[in-house]
Write a protein that holds these residues in place. Structure first.
Motif, mmCIF file in Angstrom:
data_model
loop_
_atom_site.group_PDB
_atom_site.id
_atom_site.type_symbol
_atom_site.label_atom_id
_atom_site.label_comp_id
_atom_site.label_asym_id
_atom_site.label_seq_id
_atom_site.Cartn_x
_atom_site.Cartn_y
_atom_site.Cartn_z
ATOM 1 N N THR A 134 12.461 -0.261 -4.397
ATOM 2 C CA THR A 134 11.975 -1.366 -5.232
ATOM 3 C C THR A 134 10.754 -0.940 -6.036
ATOM 4 O OG1 THR A 134 12.748 -2.929 -3.555
ATOM 5 C CG2 THR A 134 11.239 -3.775 -5.220
ATOM 6 N N ILE A 135 9.867 -0.175 -5.417
ATOM 7 C CA ILE A 135 8.677 0.311 -6.114
ATOM 8 C C ILE A 135 9.084 1.256 -7.240
ATOM 9 C CG2 ILE A 135 6.553 1.649 -5.893
ATOM 10 C CD1 ILE A 135 6.455 -1.143 -4.620
ATOM 11 N N GLY A 174 -0.264 -6.274 -0.410
ATOM 12 C CA GLY A 174 -0.506 -4.936 -0.926
ATOM 13 C C GLY A 174 -1.774 -4.285 -0.389
ATOM 14 N N ARG A 175 -2.505 -4.965 0.477
ATOM 15 C CA ARG A 175 -3.708 -4.382 1.065
ATOM 16 C C ARG A 175 -3.306 -3.363 2.129
ATOM 17 N NH1 ARG A 175 -8.383 -6.294 -1.708
ATOM 18 N NH2 ARG A 175 -7.593 -8.072 -2.856
ATOM 19 N N ASN A 176 -3.981 -2.244 2.126
ATOM 20 C CA ASN A 176 -3.687 -1.206 3.100
ATOM 21 C C ASN A 176 -4.637 -1.331 4.293
ATOM 22 O OD1 ASN A 176 -1.752 -0.164 1.373
ATOM 23 N ND2 ASN A 176 -3.258 1.074 0.299
ATOM 24 N N LEU A 177 -4.051 -1.473 5.463
ATOM 25 C CA LEU A 177 -4.853 -1.692 6.666
ATOM 26 C C LEU A 177 -4.563 -0.620 7.706
ATOM 27 C CD1 LEU A 177 -4.252 -5.557 6.940
ATOM 28 C CD2 LEU A 177 -6.213 -4.413 5.912
ATOM 29 N N GLN A 178 -4.308 0.623 7.228
ATOM 30 C CA GLN A 178 -3.925 1.669 8.178
ATOM 31 C C GLN A 178 -5.048 2.051 9.131
ATOM 32 O OE1 GLN A 178 -3.484 1.724 4.824
ATOM 33 N NE2 GLN A 178 -1.927 3.205 4.227
ATOM 34 N N PHE A 179 -6.281 1.660 8.797
ATOM 35 C CA PHE A 179 -7.389 1.958 9.701
ATOM 36 C C PHE A 179 -7.341 1.084 10.955
ATOM 37 C CE2 PHE A 179 -8.800 -1.101 6.523
ATOM 38 C CZ PHE A 179 -9.306 -2.128 7.303
ATOM 39 N N CYS A 180 -6.433 0.111 10.966
ATOM 40 C CA CYS A 180 -6.242 -0.768 12.133
ATOM 41 C C CYS A 180 -4.850 -0.497 12.699
ATOM 42 C CB CYS A 180 -6.384 -2.224 11.694
ATOM 43 S SG CYS A 180 -5.889 -3.433 12.931
ATOM 44 N N ARG A 183 2.632 2.294 8.245
ATOM 45 C CA ARG A 183 3.020 2.840 6.955
ATOM 46 C C ARG A 183 2.409 4.221 6.807
ATOM 47 N NH1 ARG A 183 0.949 -1.319 2.898
ATOM 48 N NH2 ARG A 183 1.495 0.276 1.355
ATOM 49 N N ILE A 184 2.770 4.890 5.705
ATOM 50 C CA ILE A 184 2.209 6.217 5.454
ATOM 51 C C ILE A 184 0.687 6.121 5.430
ATOM 52 C CG2 ILE A 184 2.095 8.111 3.804
ATOM 53 C CD1 ILE A 184 4.865 7.290 2.835
ATOM 54 N N GLY A 185 0.045 6.994 6.182
ATOM 55 C CA GLY A 185 -1.408 6.961 6.299
ATOM 56 C C GLY A 185 -1.860 6.498 7.672
ATOM 57 N N GLN A 186 -0.951 5.859 8.414
ATOM 58 C CA GLN A 186 -1.271 5.441 9.781
ATOM 59 C C GLN A 186 -1.095 6.641 10.707
ATOM 60 O OE1 GLN A 186 -2.817 3.948 12.410
ATOM 61 N NE2 GLN A 186 -2.152 2.014 11.451
ATOM 62 N N ASN A 187 -2.135 6.995 11.445
ATOM 63 C CA ASN A 187 -2.052 8.174 12.310
ATOM 64 C C ASN A 187 -2.126 7.847 13.790
ATOM 65 O OD1 ASN A 187 -4.772 7.535 12.577
ATOM 66 N ND2 ASN A 187 -5.424 9.092 11.100
ATOM 67 N N ARG A 188 -2.039 6.537 14.125
ATOM 68 C CA ARG A 188 -2.038 6.135 15.532
ATOM 69 C C ARG A 188 -0.828 5.257 15.809
ATOM 70 N NH1 ARG A 188 -7.522 3.172 16.624
ATOM 71 N NH2 ARG A 188 -7.006 2.254 14.616
ATOM 72 N N GLY A 217 -2.065 -2.640 -6.264
ATOM 73 C CA GLY A 217 -1.624 -2.922 -4.903
ATOM 74 C C GLY A 217 -0.450 -2.070 -4.477
ATOM 75 N N VAL A 218 -0.281 -0.902 -5.106
ATOM 76 C CA VAL A 218 0.871 -0.044 -4.808
ATOM 77 C C VAL A 218 0.369 1.343 -4.431
ATOM 78 C CG1 VAL A 218 2.953 1.030 -5.733
ATOM 79 C CG2 VAL A 218 2.373 -1.303 -6.383
ATOM 80 N N ASP A 219 0.836 1.855 -3.298
ATOM 81 C CA ASP A 219 0.564 3.247 -2.946
ATOM 82 C C ASP A 219 1.535 4.122 -3.730
ATOM 83 O OD1 ASP A 219 -1.411 2.629 -1.070
ATOM 84 O OD2 ASP A 219 0.082 2.216 0.458
ATOM 85 N N ARG A 220 1.019 4.955 -4.602
ATOM 86 C CA ARG A 220 1.879 5.772 -5.460
ATOM 87 C C ARG A 220 2.093 7.136 -4.802
ATOM 88 N NH1 ARG A 220 -1.445 2.677 -8.796
ATOM 89 N NH2 ARG A 220 -3.157 4.164 -8.668
#
Length: 766
Positions: free
Chosen positions: A286-287, A631-637, A661-666, A253-256
């Motif tokens: 923290t990560i 920890g779920r990534n929801l950048q597509f929303c 978060r990183i990965g969100q482009n909108r 659940g961690v984006d490395r």
């Protein structure tokens, strides 16, 4: 003369006879005593523990211990009992049953964390059973191999015997005859390979090799000493270099991100476990600390860890360490802390409020222990050497130490000297020499000899900045709908408030806080607690129950449907706090024919994955509880709706952080639904209009709240304001004062942030 059978005396006499027989090593007689007592007291748990321990530890008969342990399990099922039963079944040779019981032990342990077993105790107990099963599987496998490949040894050769030779590996049943070390707990353990050979302790992770590899190993003529040296070499070879991190595949659940991995490697290779982690807010200190902790644990370089943090962050640290790094910490919020503080502070993995740790009751307990690793969050609270905070951390005996702070210098450079002294005493020699060498005369905020100062700081400090790692996030927009409730909704909320104030001295504060939170969420959530209150405490809440059952469609429900009805193809996440609220909103959406995926903590991992997949690929709406922030990534929303509002601003940030978060482009859009003249409405007003929280970088609210100078949590502060107000006008006035305190805290935070930017710039990134 009349002879009295010791097994037929009164219970006290029989038990004393049992103790005498044990001291004289007459274990068969001792067993008969306990057996006699259990005929009279068949459900006595302590007697069952005694007889199981005796049968396994001294008599060494797993068959004898098995029925007693099974009787104990029928009375009360604990994970440790199933782990021990797994060992017994393995010794008897019933490997399918052994595996089944090991699985039950593992599942039960996750549910029975209230038993306060340390992670080390859990790991050792489960590993003991797991390794014994593997040993018995290996023995059977070797027997099969031996029948296929006879290995001849030259006369006089010493070392590991060939499978077909005279000194075979012991059979499964021979395990009963090996004596136990009496200093250890009487549990079943694997038998040694051969009594004639010296034994060596080696930490190994078992992975059955293929036939050809194993056959080649069995035919080798190396001595046991040579085998030991190979194992030690492999172990040292793993620890020698830190170019490959072991923790990468052990966290979930961690984006490395690359800079976090490089930070971890740099701390391991060059900083030797003593570092000031000063990444800008939102970059994941923290990560990084969690990755380093996991790495040290996997390499066997630390065995106990103490994390010191401001009180409001204790539960957040515990949750992150458990969910993302699978490290279970005890905290100062656990029952054991109050019941037995001496035992608590001797634990292996502890997260403590630094305010609690430095108190007169606990200072000597904490400072008197040795910790392999100490982690201090919000380390700028150690800026003054004259404070108990600094003195506590300085006095703790430790091998490694991480200090975490986005703003290590808040007022002047002497604060930096004090922090570095905790990491590397003598790095800057004395305070007087530090002032002479590195501070400009007349201005303690500006450094002299900047280049030399930078060189010294690079030995102890890492500071990643957004610009250095080229982190650019899209914009974020927030809109709040302040809703007018129906007459019934207003009467219900006011009734709950009056009930809470009237019972402030007779009911627990946590229960009253739950009632107010649920009142700010939905009548469905509130109704369940009111029913428990009536049945368990006999409170007269019939009028409130009647109102909760007759509210009908709420103002929040109507507003939600209106938002969901616009731009229906765009994906939206709807967050709620309580399961009953989740059910209520789900029913509302089903009645309107709105397709959605459901995500909550009660679901299995497979169900959660499927919910996210359906939301990503097929459905326009995800309805989620707080566990959606795990920890779920929801950048597509890029659209989030806060159906209700947590009182803790950091929880609100966590919700937003799932999308922004990183990965969100909108650009990200946030909709808050707030009912007028409620506690949540006041909270939202000060967060939105006083400190512009929704325009701040994710993660900035945490250090900002630290500048309030409060040891209490945010929720407790707002609860006290609401409960202490006689009417709405007084509550509004008191929240206004609190809002001004937040404004000042934000100004102080921004000032220190700018000072750190001036001092450090971008000179300390990886």
């Amino acid at each position: 003369m009349i002879l009295v059978n010791p097994f037929e005396k009164d219970p006290d006499e029989t038990y004393r006879a049992y103790q005498r027989f044990r001291k004289r090593n007459e274990y068969d007689k001792a067993y008969r005593c306990i057996e006699s007592l259990l005929k009279r007291f068949p459900d006595d748990m302590e007697l069952l523990d005694e007889i199981v321990a005796l049968a396994l530890g001294q008599i060494r008969d797993p068959d004898l211990a098995r029925p007693w342990l099974m009787r104990r399990i029928k009375l009360a099922s604990y994970w440790r009992d199933y782990a021990l039963l797994s060992e017994i079944e393995a010794l008897i040779g019933n490997l399918p049953k052994a595996r089944e019981n090991l699985g039950l032990a593992t599942k039960l342990q996750k549910r029975q964390r209230f038993l306060m077993d340390t992670p080390r105790e859990v790991r050792e107990a489960l590993d003991r059973a797991r390794n014994l099963i593997r040993l018995q599987e290996h023995n059977r496998w070797v027997e099969r191999i031996s029948s296929q490949a006879k290995v001849e040894r030259p006369d006089g050769e010493r070392g590991v015997p060939a499978p077909g030779g005279a000194a075979k590996l012991p059979a499964v049943t021979e395990a009963k005859k090996q004596p136990l070390d009496k200093s250890e707990a009487p549990v079943a353990t694997a038998p040694p390979v051969s009594p004639a050979l010296a034994s060596y302790r080696a930490s190994l992770r078992f992975a059955p090799p293929d036939f050809e590899v194993m056959n080649a190993m069995l035919q080798s003529r190396g001595t046991l000493k040579e085998c030991q040296l190979r194992v030690e070499y492999a172990h040292l070879d793993v620890q020698r270099g830190f170019d490959d991190l072991l923790c990468v595949n052990a966290i979930k659940g961690v984006d490395r991100y690359w800079y976090q991995l490089e930070t971890a490697k740099k701390v391991l290779k060059y900083f030797h476990g003593r570092v000031l982690l000063c990444d800008e807010v939102g970059l994941g200190k923290t990560i990084e600390a969690g990755m380093l902790m996991k790495e040290y644990l996997l390499r066997g370089m630390v065995k106990n860890i103490l994390i010191l943090t401001p009180a409001p962050l204790v539960s957040q640290w515990q949750e992150e360490m458990a969910q993302k790094f699978d490290i279970v910490f005890a905290t100062t919020e656990d029952p054991l802390f109050s019941a037995d503080p001496d035992r608590f502070w001797r634990g292996s993995f502890i997260i403590a409020s630094i305010h609690t740790a430095k108190s007169s009751k606990n200072f000597t307990r904490v400072a008197g222990n040795f910790y392999d690793l100490v982690v201090v969050d919000e380390a700028h609270h150690l800026k003054n050497r004259n404070t108990l905070n600094w003195k506590l951390v300085n006095e703790i005996k430790k091998r490694f130490i991480f200090l975490l702070s986005a703003t290590p210098v808040q007022n002047h450079l002497i604060e930096l000297f004090n922090l570095i002294t905790l990491l590397k005493p003598g790095q800057f020699k004395t305070e007087r020499l530090f002032k002479q060498a590195y501070l400009q005369r007349g201005d303690s905020r500006k450094p002299a000899n900047s280049e030399q100062l930078r060189e010294l700081l690079r030995d102890v400090m890492i500071r990643n900045t957004r610009s250095a790692i080229d982190l650019k996030l899209p914009r974020r927009f927030a809109a709040t709908a302040r809703l007018e409730p129906s007459a019934t909704e207003r009467e219900l909320y006011n009734g709950i408030t009056e009930f809470a104030r009237a019972h402030s001295n007779s009911l627990p504060g946590s229960l009253l806080q739950l009632l107010l939170r649920e009142a700010g969420s939905s009548p469905a959530a509130l109704r369940a607690t009111l029913l428990r209150l009536r049945s368990e405490r006999g409170e007269s809440v019939d009028n409130l129950l009647n109102l909760a059952e007759n509210v009908g469609e709420t103002a929040r429900g109507k507003a939600l449907l209106e938002i969901l009805g616009k731009n229906q193809e765009e994906k939206k996440v709807v967050f709620v706090q309580y399961l009953k609220t989740l059910d209520s909103v789900a029913s509302l959406m089903e009645r309107r024919g709105l397709p959605f995926a459901l995500f909550c903590g009660d679901q299995s991992a497979r169900e959660k994955d499927e919910a996210i997949r359906r939301f990503r690929e097929d459905l326009p709406i995800l309805l989620s509880t707080e566990s959606g922030g795990e920890g779920r990534n929801l950048q597509f929303c890029n659209t989030l709706i806060n159906f209700d509002l947590p009182w803790n601003p950091m929880r609100i940030e966590q919700r937003i952080g799932r999308l922004h978060r990183i990965g969100q482009n909108r650009d990200v859009f946030i909709f808050n639904l707030s009912v007028r003249e409620t506690l949540e409405d006041h909270i939202l007003h000060i967060l939105e209009n006083k400190i512009n929280m929704f325009e701040m970088v994710i993660g900035e609210i945490e250090p900002l709240l630290g500048y309030l100078g409060e040891e209490r949590e945010f929720e407790d502060i707002v609860m006290e304001i609401w409960m202490g107000s006689r009417n709405y006008e007084e509550a509004r006035s008191r929240f206004e004062v609190f809002g001004q305190d937040l404004v000042k805290a934000k100004a102080d935070y921004l000032e220190s942030k700018e000072l750190d930017r001036e001092i450090f710039g971008e000179d300390y990134e990886v």
